[in-house]
Design a protein around this motif. Structure first.
Motif, PDB file in Angstrom:
ATOM      1  N   VAL A 147      45.575  35.992  41.095  1.00  0.00           N
ATOM      2  CA  VAL A 147      46.245  36.392  39.855  1.00  0.00           C
ATOM      3  C   VAL A 147      47.666  35.848  39.683  1.00  0.00           C
ATOM      4  O   VAL A 147      48.014  35.341  38.622  1.00  0.00           O
ATOM      5  CB  VAL A 147      46.265  37.932  39.655  1.00  0.00           C
ATOM      6  N   ARG A 190      30.517  36.325  46.041  1.00  0.00           N
ATOM      7  CA  ARG A 190      30.523  37.774  46.297  1.00  0.00           C
ATOM      8  C   ARG A 190      31.337  38.541  45.258  1.00  0.00           C
ATOM      9  O   ARG A 190      31.490  39.749  45.353  1.00  0.00           O
ATOM     10  CB  ARG A 190      31.110  38.047  47.685  1.00  0.00           C
ATOM     11  N   GLY A 191      31.913  37.820  44.304  1.00  0.00           N
ATOM     12  CA  GLY A 191      32.697  38.503  43.273  1.00  0.00           C
ATOM     13  C   GLY A 191      34.074  38.915  43.759  1.00  0.00           C
ATOM     14  O   GLY A 191      34.721  39.775  43.181  1.00  0.00           O
ATOM     15  N   GLU A 192      34.544  38.278  44.820  1.00  0.00           N
ATOM     16  CA  GLU A 192      35.838  38.645  45.386  1.00  0.00           C
ATOM     17  C   GLU A 192      36.943  37.676  44.998  1.00  0.00           C
ATOM     18  O   GLU A 192      38.096  37.863  45.375  1.00  0.00           O
ATOM     19  CB  GLU A 192      35.748  38.686  46.919  1.00  0.00           C
ATOM     20  N   MET A 193      36.580  36.623  44.308  1.00  0.00           N
ATOM     21  CA  MET A 193      37.568  35.601  43.957  1.00  0.00           C
ATOM     22  C   MET A 193      37.288  35.101  42.550  1.00  0.00           C
ATOM     23  O   MET A 193      36.122  34.971  42.153  1.00  0.00           O
ATOM     24  CB  MET A 193      37.473  34.438  44.963  1.00  0.00           C
ATOM     25  N   LEU A 194      38.342  34.823  41.804  1.00  0.00           N
ATOM     26  CA  LEU A 194      38.180  34.257  40.464  1.00  0.00           C
ATOM     27  C   LEU A 194      37.410  32.944  40.566  1.00  0.00           C
ATOM     28  O   LEU A 194      37.674  32.134  41.451  1.00  0.00           O
ATOM     29  CB  LEU A 194      39.552  33.982  39.847  1.00  0.00           C
TER      30      LEU A 194
END
Lengths: 269, 103
Positions: A147, A190-194
């Motif tokens: 971010v 895994r949906g842990e990083m953009l």
């Protein structure tokens, strides 16, 4: 025709210097006369990453102040004949750079026949960073899928569109390219990083490619040899792709998706 | 790690994206377009013009710059005073919500 390229990001530690060294090296490998300039006055590091730190005698500020000639300050790479670098000063403050001086040095470099002039920007959006981007024709915005980095990149895009020669003269805007570094396809899966798509949607600029997170980058900087020379690594291949795309050749994108591992490979590594 | 933890964690990227979209949009209007610089004055001047012809309540006015797709939209919302207030205004010259009403 010379092209002035700024490698910038706003946030520190995202890979500007690594990217500057590798893109300059990659372009030089293609036979184009290339110079990388360190604009991080006070905190020079590009010389270390390119492995020429022991050969620094004069620097950018010496040339601007008229204390040395440009040819005396330029360091020629020992292995690649088209690769040069111009170090930053280690002792002065950022105010040592001014538009007239920087402009003069860049004009002189054009006169020396450099096809690509890569300006390694310091972090931040203060004077040093603004000087690095001021004369640019193109910008590589180095961003991590994180971010604070994305937010800072957006600020930098605002500056590129407003506080540069091209903006002030109302000329064609600086061509911007997004380079997503330290990318981890597994974490994205895994949906842990953009993801690439997420960052592109937010920043809305043309996509140059991803550089996967890799241990090889640290090893390369330990040795003072840009990682692009370590051809067997994914990072080197990713940087090669990026260099080709940057000079206008198409290359399919790689290292974005998680590598699909077969059943046996998953068991036996 | 429980099932719920896993679920929560797997969504952090989309949380990041949502947060970024909001903050980036806000900072763009604040910095990139210099929009904030002239918006208050623009609002003031537009109001003066409108007030020449219409009764308006200053509290019912908003000026915004919105970005949708590739273009920016300057959005100006002015609520005109209800007919009753207008009639009253005509009688008793310049009631409260008038501000800079036509003289």
């Amino acid at each position: 025709m010379s092209k002035i390229v700024v490698v910038t990001s706003g946030k520190g530690g995202v890979g500007k210097t690594t990217t500057s060294a590798n893109i300059a090296t990659g372009i030089a490998l293609l036979g184009k006369k290339t110079i990388a300039i360190d604009f991080d006055v006070g905190l020079r590091n590009l010389d270390l990453i390119m492995g020429v730190e022991r050969r620094v005698i004069y620097d950018l500020v010496n040339v601007i102040k008229g204390e040395a000639k440009l040819q005396q300050a330029i360091i020629r790479d020992k292995h690649l004949e088209n690769l040069y670098m111009l170090p930053a000063s280690q002792t002065r403050d950022k105010d040592a750079l001014d538009p007239e001086g920087v402009g003069r040095v860049l004009d002189e470099l054009k006169g020396l026949g450099f096809e690509y002039i890569i300006c390694d920007s310091p972090a931040g959006i203060e004077k040093g960073a603004q000087m690095a981007m001021y004369f640019a024709d193109e910008a590589i915005v180095v961003t991590n899928p994180e971010v604070s980095s994305v937010r800072d990149s957006d600020r930098v895009l605002g500056l590129l569109a407003a506080k540069t020669v091209r903006a002030e003269k109302g000329a064609e805007p600086i061509k911007t390219h997004l380079l997503l570094t330290r990318y981890s396809p597994a974490q994205v899966a895994r949906g842990e990083m953009l993801s690439v798509g997420d960052v592109l949607e937010i920043l809305g600029i043309p996509f140059l490619g991803v550089i996967p997170e890799s241990k090889a980058v640290l090893q390369a900087s330990n040795k003072g040899q840009p990682v692009i020379l370590d051809e067997m690594t994914e990072v080197a291949q990713a940087y090669q792709d990026v260099v080709y795309r940057f000079i206008g050749e198409e290359r399919p994108h790689r290292f974005i998706e998680q590598e699909k591992r077969g059943f046996l490979k998953r068991i036996f590594g | 790690m429980g099932f719920l933890d896993y679920f929560k964690r797997s969504k952090s990227a989309s949380v990041a994206k949502d947060r970024l979209q909001i903050i980036v949009a806000r900072e763009r209007t604040a910095t990139r377009d210099n929009a904030i610089d002239y918006l208050p004055q623009l609002q003031q001047e537009l109001l003066q013009v409108i007030a020449k012809y219409e009764l308006i309540d200053l509290g019912q006015v908003s000026v915004n710059v919105d970005k949708s797709g590739g273009c920016e939209v300057l959005e100006l919302n002015v609520v005109l005073a209800p007919a009753k207030a207008k009639a009253k205004a005509a009688d008793a010259d310049a009631p409260k919500p008038l501000a800079t009403a036509a003289s």
